[in-house]
Scaffold this motif. Structure first.
Motif, PDB file in Angstrom:
ATOM      1  N   GLU A  17       0.818  -1.220   0.000  1.00  0.00           N
ATOM      2  CA  GLU A  17       0.000   0.000   0.000  1.00  0.00           C
ATOM      3  C   GLU A  17       0.850   1.268   0.000  1.00  0.00           C
ATOM      4  O   GLU A  17       0.472   2.269  -0.615  1.00  0.00           O
ATOM      5  CB  GLU A  17      -0.977   0.013   1.170  1.00  0.00           C
ATOM      6  CG  GLU A  17      -0.314   0.151   2.527  1.00  0.00           C
ATOM      7  CD  GLU A  17      -1.310   0.134   3.673  1.00  0.00           C
ATOM      8  OE1 GLU A  17      -1.656   1.217   4.171  1.00  0.00           O
ATOM      9  OE2 GLU A  17      -1.718  -0.974   4.060  1.00  0.00           O
ATOM     10  N   TYR A  18       2.005   1.248   0.658  1.00  0.00           N
ATOM     11  CA  TYR A  18       2.881   2.419   0.666  1.00  0.00           C
ATOM     12  C   TYR A  18       3.490   2.644  -0.716  1.00  0.00           C
ATOM     13  O   TYR A  18       3.562   3.777  -1.191  1.00  0.00           O
ATOM     14  CB  TYR A  18       3.984   2.266   1.722  1.00  0.00           C
ATOM     15  CG  TYR A  18       3.445   2.259   3.121  1.00  0.00           C
ATOM     16  CD1 TYR A  18       3.095   3.448   3.762  1.00  0.00           C
ATOM     17  CD2 TYR A  18       3.245   1.067   3.807  1.00  0.00           C
ATOM     18  CE1 TYR A  18       2.576   3.450   5.044  1.00  0.00           C
ATOM     19  CE2 TYR A  18       2.728   1.062   5.093  1.00  0.00           C
ATOM     20  CZ  TYR A  18       2.395   2.258   5.707  1.00  0.00           C
ATOM     21  OH  TYR A  18       1.880   2.265   6.965  1.00  0.00           O
ATOM     22  N   GLN A  20       2.199   1.663  -3.550  1.00  0.00           N
ATOM     23  CA  GLN A  20       1.120   2.082  -4.439  1.00  0.00           C
ATOM     24  C   GLN A  20       0.797   3.559  -4.279  1.00  0.00           C
ATOM     25  O   GLN A  20       0.549   4.255  -5.255  1.00  0.00           O
ATOM     26  CB  GLN A  20      -0.130   1.238  -4.200  1.00  0.00           C
ATOM     27  CG  GLN A  20      -0.002  -0.164  -4.724  1.00  0.00           C
ATOM     28  CD  GLN A  20      -1.228  -1.016  -4.430  1.00  0.00           C
ATOM     29  OE1 GLN A  20      -2.056  -0.684  -3.587  1.00  0.00           O
ATOM     30  NE2 GLN A  20      -1.338  -2.128  -5.132  1.00  0.00           N
ATOM     31  N   GLU A  21       0.819   4.051  -3.048  1.00  0.00           N
ATOM     32  CA  GLU A  21       0.573   5.479  -2.825  1.00  0.00           C
ATOM     33  C   GLU A  21       1.646   6.338  -3.488  1.00  0.00           C
ATOM     34  O   GLU A  21       1.339   7.358  -4.097  1.00  0.00           O
ATOM     35  CB  GLU A  21       0.543   5.791  -1.326  1.00  0.00           C
ATOM     36  CG  GLU A  21      -0.791   5.579  -0.686  1.00  0.00           C
ATOM     37  CD  GLU A  21      -0.854   6.171   0.708  1.00  0.00           C
ATOM     38  OE1 GLU A  21      -0.634   7.395   0.859  1.00  0.00           O
ATOM     39  OE2 GLU A  21      -1.120   5.400   1.644  1.00  0.00           O
ATOM     40  N   SER A  24       1.276   6.134  -7.308  1.00  0.00           N
ATOM     41  CA  SER A  24       0.101   6.911  -7.714  1.00  0.00           C
ATOM     42  C   SER A  24       0.398   8.408  -7.716  1.00  0.00           C
ATOM     43  O   SER A  24      -0.026   9.137  -8.615  1.00  0.00           O
ATOM     44  CB  SER A  24      -1.084   6.622  -6.789  1.00  0.00           C
ATOM     45  OG  SER A  24      -1.530   5.312  -6.961  1.00  0.00           O
ATOM     46  N   MET A  25       1.110   8.868  -6.702  1.00  0.00           N
ATOM     47  CA  MET A  25       1.478  10.277  -6.645  1.00  0.00           C
ATOM     48  C   MET A  25       2.337  10.662  -7.843  1.00  0.00           C
ATOM     49  O   MET A  25       2.123  11.702  -8.472  1.00  0.00           O
ATOM     50  CB  MET A  25       2.230  10.584  -5.345  1.00  0.00           C
ATOM     51  CG  MET A  25       2.632  12.045  -5.230  1.00  0.00           C
ATOM     52  SD  MET A  25       3.836  12.376  -3.932  1.00  0.00           S
ATOM     53  CE  MET A  25       5.310  11.615  -4.571  1.00  0.00           C
ATOM     54  N   SER A  84       2.787   8.024   5.501  1.00  0.00           N
ATOM     55  CA  SER A  84       2.873   8.034   4.039  1.00  0.00           C
ATOM     56  C   SER A  84       2.999   9.451   3.483  1.00  0.00           C
ATOM     57  O   SER A  84       3.649   9.662   2.464  1.00  0.00           O
ATOM     58  CB  SER A  84       1.680   7.310   3.411  1.00  0.00           C
ATOM     59  OG  SER A  84       0.481   7.964   3.732  1.00  0.00           O
ATOM     60  N   LYS A  88       5.945  10.732   0.902  1.00  0.00           N
ATOM     61  CA  LYS A  88       5.699  11.441  -0.355  1.00  0.00           C
ATOM     62  C   LYS A  88       6.561  12.688  -0.458  1.00  0.00           C
ATOM     63  O   LYS A  88       7.167  12.949  -1.503  1.00  0.00           O
ATOM     64  CB  LYS A  88       4.224  11.812  -0.483  1.00  0.00           C
ATOM     65  CG  LYS A  88       3.321  10.623  -0.718  1.00  0.00           C
ATOM     66  CD  LYS A  88       1.866  11.035  -0.724  1.00  0.00           C
ATOM     67  CE  LYS A  88       0.962   9.834  -0.877  1.00  0.00           C
ATOM     68  NZ  LYS A  88      -0.455  10.215  -0.848  1.00  0.00           N
TER      69      LYS A  88
END
Length: 118
Positions: A17-18, A20-21, A24-25, A84, A88
């Motif tokens: 999930e990290y 993917q975040e 995605s960013m 997260s 980023k």
């Protein structure tokens, strides 16, 4: 790292999930729709572009994966965990610094770097 699945390279670098975040960013910053491949090898194989305008683009996988690996090690060995949102920001700043180090491009701020990605 996410404590939800067994640790493998593909999970950590792409499917966690990290990860993917962060991916995605990046795609959002560049205005790209992208279907993630199943393996890290496939991702790296199709990522690279040639030319001076692709300096930032080509640095993304190495920078993002390096950040994920460092975070994973901090969680595993130092019992330290970042949110997260922090990851980023660190990714954008690190990518900006790497770009400046490997090219003649420099950015007066993180905002200018983000504008340059669009």
């Amino acid at each position: 790292m996410c404590k939800r699945a067994g640790e493998s390279v593909n999970h950590l670098m792409i499917h966690c999930e990290y990860a993917q975040e962060l991916w995605s960013m990046i795609f959002c910053l560049f205005g790209i729709s992208w279907a993630m491949p199943q393996t890290t090898y496939e991702l790296l194989h199709c990522w690279r572009r040639k030319g001076p305008t692709y300096v930032v683009w080509n640095a993304i996988p190495s920078c993002l994966m390096w950040l994920l690996w460092r975070e994973r090690n901090q969680r595993a060995f130092e019992d330290a965990e970042r949110h997260s949102a922090d990851l980023k920001l660190i990714l954008i700043r690190t990518l900006m610094e790497w770009t400046a180090a490997i090219s003649s491009q420099s950015f007066p701020s993180v905002f200018a770097f983000i504008d340059g990605c669009m």
